[in-house]
Design a protein around this motif. Structure first.
Motif, short mmCIF file in Angstrom:
data_model
loop_
_atom_site.label_atom_id
_atom_site.label_comp_id
_atom_site.label_asym_id
_atom_site.label_seq_id
_atom_site.Cartn_x
_atom_site.Cartn_y
_atom_site.Cartn_z
N TYR A 251 0.86 -1.20 0.00
CA TYR A 251 0.00 0.00 0.00
C TYR A 251 0.90 1.25 0.00
CZ TYR A 251 0.79 -0.74 5.06
OH TYR A 251 1.35 -0.97 6.30
N LEU A 253 1.06 4.13 -1.38
CA LEU A 253 0.60 5.52 -1.46
C LEU A 253 0.65 6.24 -0.12
CD1 LEU A 253 -0.55 7.41 -3.71
CD2 LEU A 253 -2.80 6.95 -2.73
N SER A 282 4.21 15.51 -5.48
CA SER A 282 3.69 14.21 -5.91
C SER A 282 4.47 13.71 -7.12
CB SER A 282 2.20 14.32 -6.27
OG SER A 282 1.43 14.70 -5.15
N TYR A 289 9.90 6.95 -7.20
CA TYR A 289 9.27 5.62 -7.16
C TYR A 289 9.52 4.86 -8.46
CZ TYR A 289 5.65 2.16 -6.05
OH TYR A 289 4.98 0.99 -5.78
N TYR A 387 -6.57 11.08 -3.51
CA TYR A 387 -5.43 10.31 -4.04
C TYR A 387 -5.65 8.79 -4.00
CZ TYR A 387 -1.93 14.01 -4.81
OH TYR A 387 -1.23 15.08 -5.30
N PRO A 388 -6.15 8.23 -2.90
CA PRO A 388 -6.35 6.77 -2.89
C PRO A 388 -7.30 6.30 -3.98
CG PRO A 388 -6.43 7.63 -0.66
CD PRO A 388 -6.42 8.83 -1.57
N TRP A 391 -5.41 6.14 -7.15
CA TRP A 391 -4.53 4.97 -7.14
C TRP A 391 -5.31 3.71 -7.50
CZ3 TRP A 391 0.72 4.34 -6.46
CH2 TRP A 391 1.17 3.04 -6.23
N ILE A 409 -4.59 1.71 1.82
CA ILE A 409 -4.29 3.04 1.30
C ILE A 409 -5.44 4.01 1.57
CG2 ILE A 409 -2.83 2.09 -0.53
CD1 ILE A 409 -5.05 3.02 -2.50
#
Length: 435
Positions: A251, A253, A282, A289, A387-388, A391, A409
């Motif tokens: 998870y 994020l 971000s 990432y 945001y979640p 995702w 998340i």
């Protein structure tokens, strides 16, 4: 002048990414030089507990999201104790070989059986095949191997319960010392949504919690320095890199949203400034990432002549595809439903009700005009709370198959939304650090 600044920024990003990849490779190589036999003995001491969880790895019956992650944990443990004379140190570090036993129904051709594979390897049972898992960095071994050199998996679980509680307390205290009381309350509220009650029992499902809390503590300690030097972008990039290095795509994020919430509190300013900073940081996290992951594949292919890039890219396309049997839009709602499912019970209803009561009680003491004036400061938090959902939309295939832990998340959304709500009711302006 702008070209020079841009060129310098690009150079700094390349240096950070290259340094991180090289340091990560060296650290993995060093821990692979540690003696294996004590580690094997310590894992063997824990086999009774591990074996009991082969078929039932749920800590609280009836709640799938309290799983201990035994499936992935057994992979991690075998990676920690596996060795083969057929591979060089560099090959083992980059490809992460392990022995694999096969379930009887697969006739030795396919299927994962990590628990039994670990047991067979430790007890000397011949295994029909050797497999590699080069897609990930497996940076968790930098800590797991030294720990297993000293003690058993049972003790590591006990240690995790203490360390995670201490880290959570340190984050709350650090937020309070900086005057960020809305965030401290929001952080505490979000912990149950991370299934904090069961995280200690899992190696794999603890990683993002460790990265997130460590990042938050470093950020709170060095906030003034990061802001003055203009290093916040590199900080978020480094957090993204650390997430990839240690994590198993559980998870991730949360390692972005929680530090972003802290950033907004101290440096959000106007809605426009806050949203621009949120988007910029971000993107920096995303660069770290994706860049750190790509660095692993490139190193593996360049140094060992493998096909890691091709394998990884095929997996990326699958994992970011729509949910199986659905269109992109319908698949999103299917995935969202599965990831919300763990929270549809009395526990979270009561938590939500208590939060609503406290929020309404605080709002009753405030004038409507004062709350309205705070709306611009809180707006970015409510955007961050989305945001979640973004995702889940982008990683439908993965989030559908692994909803038992990707649901965590959503805790990041709870943190962001609660931070926004408490910001609306805050009396004083944010305590901007000058350290």
């Amino acid at each position: 002048m702008k070209k020079k600044v841009f060129a310098k920024a690009i150079r700094n990003h390349i240096i950070l990414l290259a340094a991180g990849a090289i340091a990560g490779l060296i650290l993995l190589a060093l821990v692979h030089l540690l003696p294996i036999e004590p580690m094997r003995e310590h894992v063997y001491w824990s086999m009774d507990m591990i074996e009991r969880e082969f078929d039932n790895e749920i800590l609280i019956d009836g709640y799938r999201s309290t799983l201990t992650g035994n499936f992935t944990d057994c992979l991690m443990l075998e990676h920690a104790v596996y060795s083969s004379e057929e591979h060089s140190l560099l090959e083992q570090v980059l490809h992460m070989y392990r022995g694999e036993s096969c379930p009887p129904e697969t006739a030795g051709q396919a299927g994962w059986w990590p628990g039994q594979s670990l047991k067979d390897f430790l007890t000397g049972v011949p295994q029909p095949r050797e497999v590699s898992y080069s897609r990930y960095w497996h940076g968790y071994l930098v800590l797991l191997k030294p720990l297993l050199l000293l003690t058993s998996f049972n003790t590591i679980r006990l240690l995790q319960s203490a360390v995670q509680l201490i880290l959570a307390g340190c984050v709350v205290m650090a937020l309070c010392r900086k005057g960020a009381y809305p965030l401290a309350k929001a952080f505490l509220l979000s912990l149950p949504f991370l299934f904090f009650v069961s995280t200690y029992a899992s190696l794999s499902l603890s990683i993002c919690f460790y990265v997130m809390t460590a990042a938050a503590l470093i950020q709170l300690k060095a906030d003034g320095l990061l802001a003055r030097r203009g290093w916040y972008g590199l900080f978020f990039m480094a957090v993204g890199m650390a997430t990839v290095y240690f994590d198993f795509l559980t998870y991730p994020l949360v390692t972005l949203v929680y530090p972003l919430g802290i950033y907004l509190y101290f440096h959000g300013g106007t809605p426009g400034k806050g949203i621009r900073g949120m988007v910029r940081n971000s993107a920096e996290w995303g660069v770290g990432y994706g860049g750190m992951w790509a660095a692993k594949w490139i190193l593996a292919d360049c140094l060992t002549g493998s096909a890691s890039i091709r394998d990884a890219m095929e997996t990326v396309f699958v994992r970011t595809g729509s949910a199986e049997g659905y269109s992109r839009i319908n698949g999103f709602f299917n995935v969202l439903g599965k990831n919300l499912q763990p929270y549809l019970n009395w526990c979270y209803l009561l938590i939500g009700t208590m939060f609503a009561v406290l929020l309404l009680a605080a709002a009753a003491k405030k004038k409507t005009g004062a709350i309205i004036r705070k709306l611009p400061s809180a707006a970015a938090y409510f955007l961050l709370a989305l945001y979640p959902f973004a995702w889940l939309f982008l990683t439908q295939n993965h989030s559908e198959q692994h909803w038992q832990y990707t649901c965590r998340i959503l805790a990041a959304g709870v943190f962001a939304a609660a931070s926004g709500c408490w910001t609306l009711l805050q009396n004083d302006s944010p305590n901007i650090s000058q350290n």
